[in-house]
Design a protein around this motif. Structure first.
Motif, PDB file in Angstrom:
ATOM      1  N   GLU B 298      51.721  34.647  42.465  1.00  0.00           N
ATOM      2  CA  GLU B 298      51.032  35.368  43.540  1.00  0.00           C
ATOM      3  C   GLU B 298      49.545  35.023  43.531  1.00  0.00           C
ATOM      4  OE1 GLU B 298      53.181  36.690  41.497  1.00  0.00           O
ATOM      5  OE2 GLU B 298      54.620  37.931  42.597  1.00  0.00           O
ATOM      6  N   SER B 299      48.948  35.070  42.324  1.00  0.00           N
ATOM      7  CA  SER B 299      47.532  34.755  42.199  1.00  0.00           C
ATOM      8  C   SER B 299      47.250  33.325  42.634  1.00  0.00           C
ATOM      9  CB  SER B 299      47.091  34.900  40.743  1.00  0.00           C
ATOM     10  OG  SER B 299      46.480  36.124  40.554  1.00  0.00           O
ATOM     11  N   MET B 300      48.068  32.426  42.142  1.00  0.00           N
ATOM     12  CA  MET B 300      47.853  31.017  42.483  1.00  0.00           C
ATOM     13  C   MET B 300      47.900  30.814  43.991  1.00  0.00           C
ATOM     14  SD  MET B 300      49.790  28.594  39.788  1.00  0.00           S
ATOM     15  CE  MET B 300      49.671  28.827  38.030  1.00  0.00           C
ATOM     16  N   ALA B 301      48.826  31.493  44.640  1.00  0.00           N
ATOM     17  CA  ALA B 301      48.961  31.342  46.089  1.00  0.00           C
ATOM     18  C   ALA B 301      47.694  31.817  46.788  1.00  0.00           C
ATOM     19  CB  ALA B 301      50.179  32.109  46.585  1.00  0.00           C
ATOM     20  N   VAL B 302      47.199  32.966  46.372  1.00  0.00           N
ATOM     21  CA  VAL B 302      46.018  33.535  47.021  1.00  0.00           C
ATOM     22  C   VAL B 302      44.789  32.660  46.749  1.00  0.00           C
ATOM     23  CG1 VAL B 302      44.448  35.514  47.034  1.00  0.00           C
ATOM     24  CG2 VAL B 302      46.922  35.879  46.972  1.00  0.00           C
ATOM     25  N   ILE B 303      44.690  32.138  45.534  1.00  0.00           N
ATOM     26  CA  ILE B 303      43.547  31.301  45.177  1.00  0.00           C
ATOM     27  C   ILE B 303      43.648  29.949  45.892  1.00  0.00           C
ATOM     28  CG2 ILE B 303      42.434  30.063  43.267  1.00  0.00           C
ATOM     29  CD1 ILE B 303      43.417  32.497  41.487  1.00  0.00           C
ATOM     30  N   ASN B 304      44.835  29.390  45.857  1.00  0.00           N
ATOM     31  CA  ASN B 304      45.063  28.056  46.428  1.00  0.00           C
ATOM     32  C   ASN B 304      44.848  28.018  47.945  1.00  0.00           C
ATOM     33  OD1 ASN B 304      47.312  25.634  45.026  1.00  0.00           O
ATOM     34  ND2 ASN B 304      45.890  25.344  46.723  1.00  0.00           N
ATOM     35  N   SER B 305      45.024  29.184  48.589  1.00  0.00           N
ATOM     36  CA  SER B 305      45.007  29.184  50.053  1.00  0.00           C
ATOM     37  C   SER B 305      43.637  28.845  50.647  1.00  0.00           C
ATOM     38  CB  SER B 305      45.472  30.541  50.577  1.00  0.00           C
ATOM     39  OG  SER B 305      44.513  31.511  50.246  1.00  0.00           O
ATOM     40  N   VAL B 306      42.588  28.825  49.835  1.00  0.00           N
ATOM     41  CA  VAL B 306      41.269  28.516  50.397  1.00  0.00           C
ATOM     42  C   VAL B 306      41.013  27.016  50.496  1.00  0.00           C
ATOM     43  CG1 VAL B 306      40.215  30.671  49.618  1.00  0.00           C
ATOM     44  CG2 VAL B 306      40.084  28.649  48.148  1.00  0.00           C
ATOM     45  N   CYS B 344      30.553  36.304  27.150  1.00  0.00           N
ATOM     46  CA  CYS B 344      30.349  37.285  28.185  1.00  0.00           C
ATOM     47  C   CYS B 344      31.689  37.650  28.801  1.00  0.00           C
ATOM     48  CB  CYS B 344      29.427  36.735  29.243  1.00  0.00           C
ATOM     49  SG  CYS B 344      29.185  37.939  30.492  1.00  0.00           S
ATOM     50  N   THR B 345      32.212  38.762  28.411  1.00  0.00           N
ATOM     51  CA  THR B 345      33.502  39.190  28.934  1.00  0.00           C
ATOM     52  C   THR B 345      33.297  40.092  30.138  1.00  0.00           C
ATOM     53  OG1 THR B 345      33.361  40.829  27.213  1.00  0.00           O
ATOM     54  CG2 THR B 345      34.847  39.003  26.826  1.00  0.00           C
ATOM     55  N   LEU B 346      32.038  40.135  30.544  1.00  0.00           N
ATOM     56  CA  LEU B 346      31.649  41.068  31.604  1.00  0.00           C
ATOM     57  C   LEU B 346      32.449  40.884  32.886  1.00  0.00           C
ATOM     58  CD1 LEU B 346      29.266  43.105  32.206  1.00  0.00           C
ATOM     59  CD2 LEU B 346      28.268  41.206  33.441  1.00  0.00           C
ATOM     60  N   PHE B 347      32.752  39.648  33.221  1.00  0.00           N
ATOM     61  CA  PHE B 347      33.360  39.390  34.520  1.00  0.00           C
ATOM     62  C   PHE B 347      34.834  39.731  34.565  1.00  0.00           C
ATOM     63  CE2 PHE B 347      30.123  35.793  34.476  1.00  0.00           C
ATOM     64  CZ  PHE B 347      29.142  36.659  34.909  1.00  0.00           C
ATOM     65  N   VAL B 348      35.431  39.752  33.407  1.00  0.00           N
ATOM     66  CA  VAL B 348      36.873  39.952  33.412  1.00  0.00           C
ATOM     67  C   VAL B 348      37.160  41.441  33.398  1.00  0.00           C
ATOM     68  CG1 VAL B 348      39.011  39.406  32.261  1.00  0.00           C
ATOM     69  CG2 VAL B 348      37.104  37.800  32.180  1.00  0.00           C
ATOM     70  N   SER B 349      37.798  41.873  34.451  1.00  0.00           N
ATOM     71  CA  SER B 349      38.149  43.282  34.525  1.00  0.00           C
ATOM     72  C   SER B 349      39.187  43.587  33.464  1.00  0.00           C
ATOM     73  CB  SER B 349      38.721  43.576  35.908  1.00  0.00           C
ATOM     74  OG  SER B 349      39.527  44.729  35.854  1.00  0.00           O
ATOM     75  N   PRO B 350      39.144  44.774  32.895  1.00  0.00           N
ATOM     76  CA  PRO B 350      40.175  45.102  31.899  1.00  0.00           C
ATOM     77  C   PRO B 350      41.569  45.143  32.538  1.00  0.00           C
ATOM     78  CG  PRO B 350      38.761  46.991  32.365  1.00  0.00           C
ATOM     79  CD  PRO B 350      38.154  45.818  33.045  1.00  0.00           C
ATOM     80  N   ARG B 351      41.626  45.451  33.829  1.00  0.00           N
ATOM     81  CA  ARG B 351      42.940  45.490  34.487  1.00  0.00           C
ATOM     82  C   ARG B 351      42.891  44.721  35.815  1.00  0.00           C
ATOM     83  NH1 ARG B 351      41.958  50.253  34.480  1.00  0.00           N
ATOM     84  NH2 ARG B 351      41.476  50.758  32.340  1.00  0.00           N
ATOM     85  N   PRO B 352      42.894  43.405  35.735  1.00  0.00           N
ATOM     86  CA  PRO B 352      42.859  42.642  36.979  1.00  0.00           C
ATOM     87  C   PRO B 352      44.193  42.754  37.703  1.00  0.00           C
ATOM     88  CG  PRO B 352      43.185  41.173  35.117  1.00  0.00           C
ATOM     89  CD  PRO B 352      43.031  42.551  34.549  1.00  0.00           C
ATOM     90  N   LYS B 353      44.143  42.573  39.001  1.00  0.00           N
ATOM     91  CA  LYS B 353      45.393  42.591  39.772  1.00  0.00           C
ATOM     92  C   LYS B 353      46.189  41.336  39.413  1.00  0.00           C
ATOM     93  CE  LYS B 353      44.524  45.091  44.102  1.00  0.00           C
ATOM     94  NZ  LYS B 353      44.687  46.396  43.443  1.00  0.00           N
ATOM     95  N   THR B 354      47.432  41.536  39.008  1.00  0.00           N
ATOM     96  CA  THR B 354      48.248  40.376  38.680  1.00  0.00           C
ATOM     97  C   THR B 354      48.975  39.870  39.922  1.00  0.00           C
ATOM     98  OG1 THR B 354      49.977  41.878  37.999  1.00  0.00           O
ATOM     99  CG2 THR B 354      48.629  40.910  36.258  1.00  0.00           C
ATOM    100  N   ARG B 355      49.112  40.753  40.931  1.00  0.00           N
ATOM    101  CA  ARG B 355      49.784  40.313  42.153  1.00  0.00           C
ATOM    102  C   ARG B 355      48.915  40.622  43.374  1.00  0.00           C
ATOM    103  NH1 ARG B 355      53.691  38.973  39.428  1.00  0.00           N
ATOM    104  NH2 ARG B 355      55.061  40.184  38.111  1.00  0.00           N
ATOM    105  N   PRO B 356      47.771  39.951  43.450  1.00  0.00           N
ATOM    106  CA  PRO B 356      46.906  40.209  44.602  1.00  0.00           C
ATOM    107  C   PRO B 356      47.550  39.630  45.860  1.00  0.00           C
ATOM    108  CG  PRO B 356      46.093  38.335  43.367  1.00  0.00           C
ATOM    109  CD  PRO B 356      47.252  38.871  42.601  1.00  0.00           C
ATOM    110  N   THR B 357      47.195  40.210  47.007  1.00  0.00           N
ATOM    111  CA  THR B 357      47.688  39.629  48.260  1.00  0.00           C
ATOM    112  C   THR B 357      46.516  38.956  48.960  1.00  0.00           C
ATOM    113  OG1 THR B 357      47.170  41.568  49.577  1.00  0.00           O
ATOM    114  CG2 THR B 357      49.339  41.525  48.512  1.00  0.00           C
TER     115      THR B 357
END
Lengths: 382, 393
Positions: B298-306, B344-357
């Motif tokens: 899901e993530s790859m699809a959303v990222i790749n779409s740009v 710097c772990t600042l950018f990584v959310s502790p709970r990132p969306k694993t299935r973003p749309t």
């Protein structure tokens, strides 16, 4: 780019006179153990440097052993005292430098009982805990004079008095690496047995330090060899380093009062300036003037550090960590600081070579960086 | 001492019309690789074979090490030239047979293209074989599957003897398939992905997204050193993007659990523009499927779409352990595990969306001026070529 060095607790720039003295020593390459002229010259330089350090500490030159630095001095003091012994407990504090803590950790693995005294919110060793600990026969007590992360000055007089009253035979060691040239240090009058110092914290070169020993004959060396330094530190002497150390000590001693007053003024100006900023000074007010640990809650120390570095202001995270949980500094833990305070901590440390203008510049840059990074506040890892 | 090296290439030979192009690329890469050893090396390709002529003074181990880093090279053999004298040829054959550990079985394969030589191929085989058997008690001839073949080629200019076969790295000559933009981080995966792409003939245009002051200069230095290790195989162009302005905008406006998704989308956009600028035909990433939140399908699809450019993921089918093994083999592992990456772990959310749309990602970007952020990032790219450079820390 303008550069302002405020990391003098890590190391200090060399005095130009130190560099000059070292150059001369490098050119005169004699070995103090050689019997000819060149050797005698080197021996002379060695003796003069030893004399300088003895003068600053107000002890006899025969009680000074040159080492490769503070770490070796601490190792020699502790291991050299305990070699061949097995009776009694060892007492230290929970906020020592790693070169003391790690030695005790090893001794613990080897079977010694080690007590690490807790500290109060200012980093001062709790004397009642020390008193309680001293009920057991004690082989060695090792307490630092000045903490390197927040600058706390330990009440050495009280500590020595307590130890002498309860355990007269205990050996007392003081790691004075951050204290040399910063506060009055007279090991003999204080009645401590061993004291470690280092050159590069007082504008001398890296790689050289010394151990004061009231009774050198009671120590066992870490290194065996040619018997230099009264047999306690074999190996051809680091003459250029030792000469640089001697010169740095001489300069420190000559203008001790003026330099101390100047650093105190710089600190005052800095702390004044901080008052307008969203921060907490973590260092105790009665700590050494040259170390100021400050927390900027909501920010991360290592990011502030990099941002300041980008503007030419060099500081350290000190008690803050490298960012990962469970990696908090032992000092921060001992002080009982909350996560937010620790995460946002920076250590500023001054020397008399800094100027008031530099302090103002640093304050301006801190203000600027805080504004630039303000959007991060409140956005933290949980 | 050896006179030549016979170079064998596998897939290169299969490429029909492009054969000359492939052989020329391989020859060029070999030349480039041997240049570091000094002058006197030349590469020629007579009759569809590839030879390296060695200068009289050379260290064959160094030559061998250099050739083992040239992709497209399947194996190679050091060759000795001898006068056209049977006694000398026999001696040379014996030396070559024993050069790399003594085999149990062997055969001699002679080829006589110089027809004035008094012995024919069969006779040469017999004479040389007999000499080897006499001098190596216990050695046996096996004409069907010998452990070693001693080759002897008799030509007007001399007899050429070779037997050792040293494996090369395989793959395709770097450059023949084109250029690719590698998204290089300081981690374990992306250098391995880059190496695998290089192995398939892709010249690397590595891009690193630097975020001062959030990451330390040591993190950048680490990436430079990783590019330096990859450049042991072929030159790597390293492009450093100042990503801080983008990062800052993301942190100001994007919900925390979508940070990583939006961040990756920006990296892809910048990489695609860079690819067009340098003439690269694909992006290469160190993603493996399902490894972390940003690498779910899901993530790859959303990222790749740009982007519209193809995205190669050489590690897609590998497990972490396999990636780590490869990383050790290509010697990037020890550098990759240095601690600067996550300082710097600042950018990584502790709970990132694993299935973003896609809708969520686009909504999150609504407040950002995507076009000008990407343009500014591309405009500020700092580029340099790293080639066999051991970047110092």
């Amino acid at each position: 780019m303008r550069q302002v060095y405020l990391d003098n607790a890590a190391t200090t720039p060399l005095y130009p006179q130190v560099i000059e003295a070292m150059k001369t020593a490098l050119e005169q390459y004699g070995n103090p153990s050689s019997l000819h002229h060149l050797g005698a010259g080197a021996e002379q330089m060695l003796a003069e440097a030893r004399g300088e350090i003895a003068k600053l500490l107000k002890v006899s030159p025969g009680n000074i052993i040159f080492t490769s630095g503070g770490t070796e001095a601490n190792n020699l003091a502790i291991k050299g005292t305990l070699a061949g012994k097995n009776r009694g407990i060892l007492i230290t504090s929970s906020i020592e430098h790693p070169s003391v803590l790690a030695v005790f950790a090893r001794l613990e693995r080897e079977g010694w009982k080690v007590l690490r005294l807790p500290v109060d919110g200012q980093g001062v060793v709790l004397l009642d805990k020390l008193e309680a600990a001293l009920r057991e026969p004690t082989a060695l007590v090792s307490i630092m004079a000045v903490n390197n992360e927040i600058g706390t000055v330990q009440p050495l007089q009280d500590i020595v008095a307590l130890v002498r009253a309860r355990q007269p035979r205990a050996v007392i060691h003081v790691d004075a690496v951050q204290a040399l040239g910063k506060i009055e240090l007279e090991p003999a009058r204080l009645g401590v047995d061993l004291m470690s110092v280092s050159a590069h914290k007082i504008h001398g070169p890296k790689g050289v330090g010394a151990l004061y020993a009231a009774r050198p004959d009671t120590l066992t060396p870490l290194l065996d060899g040619g018997g230099q330094e009264g047999g306690l530190r074999s190996g051809t002497e680091n003459i250029p380093g030792i000469v640089g150390f001697g010169r740095a000590v001489m300069l420190t001693r000559q203008e001790l009062a003026r330099r101390t007053a100047k650093v105190a003024r710089l600190r005052e100006r800095f702390v004044q300036g901080l008052q307008e900023l969203p921060c907490i000074v973590v260092s105790p007010a009665r700590g050494v003037p040259h170390i100021v640990a400050v927390s900027f809650p909501g920010y991360r120390g290592e990011i502030l550090l990099q941002a300041l570095s980008g503007k030419g202001v060099y500081v350290s995270t000190g008690a803050a960590c490298s960012g990962k949980k469970g990696n908090l500094s032992h000092v921060a833990e001992a002080l009982g600081l909350d996560d937010e305070t620790v995460t946002g901590m920076l250590r500023f440390s001054f020397s008399a070579l800094n100027t008031e203008e530099e302090i103002d510049y640093a304050l301006a840059m801190i203000r600027q960086v805080l504004a630039e990074l303000a959007f991060i506040r409140g956005r933290r890892r949980r | 001492m050896y006179d030549k090296v016979l170079v064998r290439f596998g897939e290169v030979g299969l490429k029909g019309k492009n054969r000359a192009f492939f052989i020329n690329s391989l020859a060029r890469n070999i030349r480039r690789s041997l240049k570091q050893l000094g002058p006197g090396y030349s590469v020629s390709a007579p009759y569809g074979r590839l030879f390296v002529d060695l200068p009289p003074e050379h260290d064959f181990n160094a030559v061998s090490a250099a050739l083992q880093k040239v992709f497209g090279l399947v194996s190679f053999s050091p060759v000795v030239r001898q006068e056209l004298d049977m006694e000398l040829i026999k001696e040379a054959a014996l030396q070559e047979l024993l050069a790399d550990g003594r085999p149990a079985t062997f055969k001699v394969a002679a080829r006589r293209s110089f027809k004035n030589f008094p012995l024919n191929s069969m006779e040469i085989n017999r004479e040389v074989g007999g000499h080897l058997l006499r001098n190596c008690p216990g050695l046996k001839v096996d004409v069907h599957s010998p452990q070693r073949v001693v080759n002897i080629e008799v030509r007007p200019e001399g007899a050429f003897v070779f037997s050792r076969v040293i494996p090369g790295p395989g793959g395709l000559p770097v450059g023949v398939t084109g250029k690719g933009v590698l998204l290089l981080s300081g981690g374990i995966d992306s250098p391995v992905a880059g190496w695998l792409a290089m192995k398939r003939g892709i010249a690397l245009e590595a891009v690193y997204f630097d975020t001062p002051p959030f990451t330390s200069p040591r993190a950048l230095n680490k990436v430079e050193r990783l590019a330096g290790i990859l450049s042991r195989w072929a030159p790597v162009n390293l492009h450093v993007v100042n990503f801080t302005p983008v990062q800052t905008e993301i942190m100001k406006h994007v919900p925390e659990d979508l940070t990583i998704t939006v961040m990756r989308r920006f990296m892809f956009r910048v990489a695609e523009v860079l690819a067009r600028r340098v003439g690269a035909l694909a992006l290469i990433t160190g993603e493996s499927v399902g490894q972390v939140a940003s690498q779910t399908l899901e993530s790859m699809a959303v990222i790749n779409s740009v982007v519209s450019i193809p995205v190669l993921r050489p590690l897609a089918g590998l497990d972490k352990v396999e990636i780590m093994d490869l990383s050790r083999r290509i010697e990037t592992y020890d550098t990759s595990i240095e601690p600067y990456q996550d300082c710097c772990t600042l950018f990584v959310s502790p709970r990132p969306k694993t299935r973003p749309t896609l809708a969520q990602a686009e909504a999150a970007e609504a407040k950002l001026d995507v076009g000008s952020l990407v343009d500014a990032a591309v405009a500020g790219i700092d580029s340099r070529t790293i080639w066999r450079e051991e970047v110092q820390s």
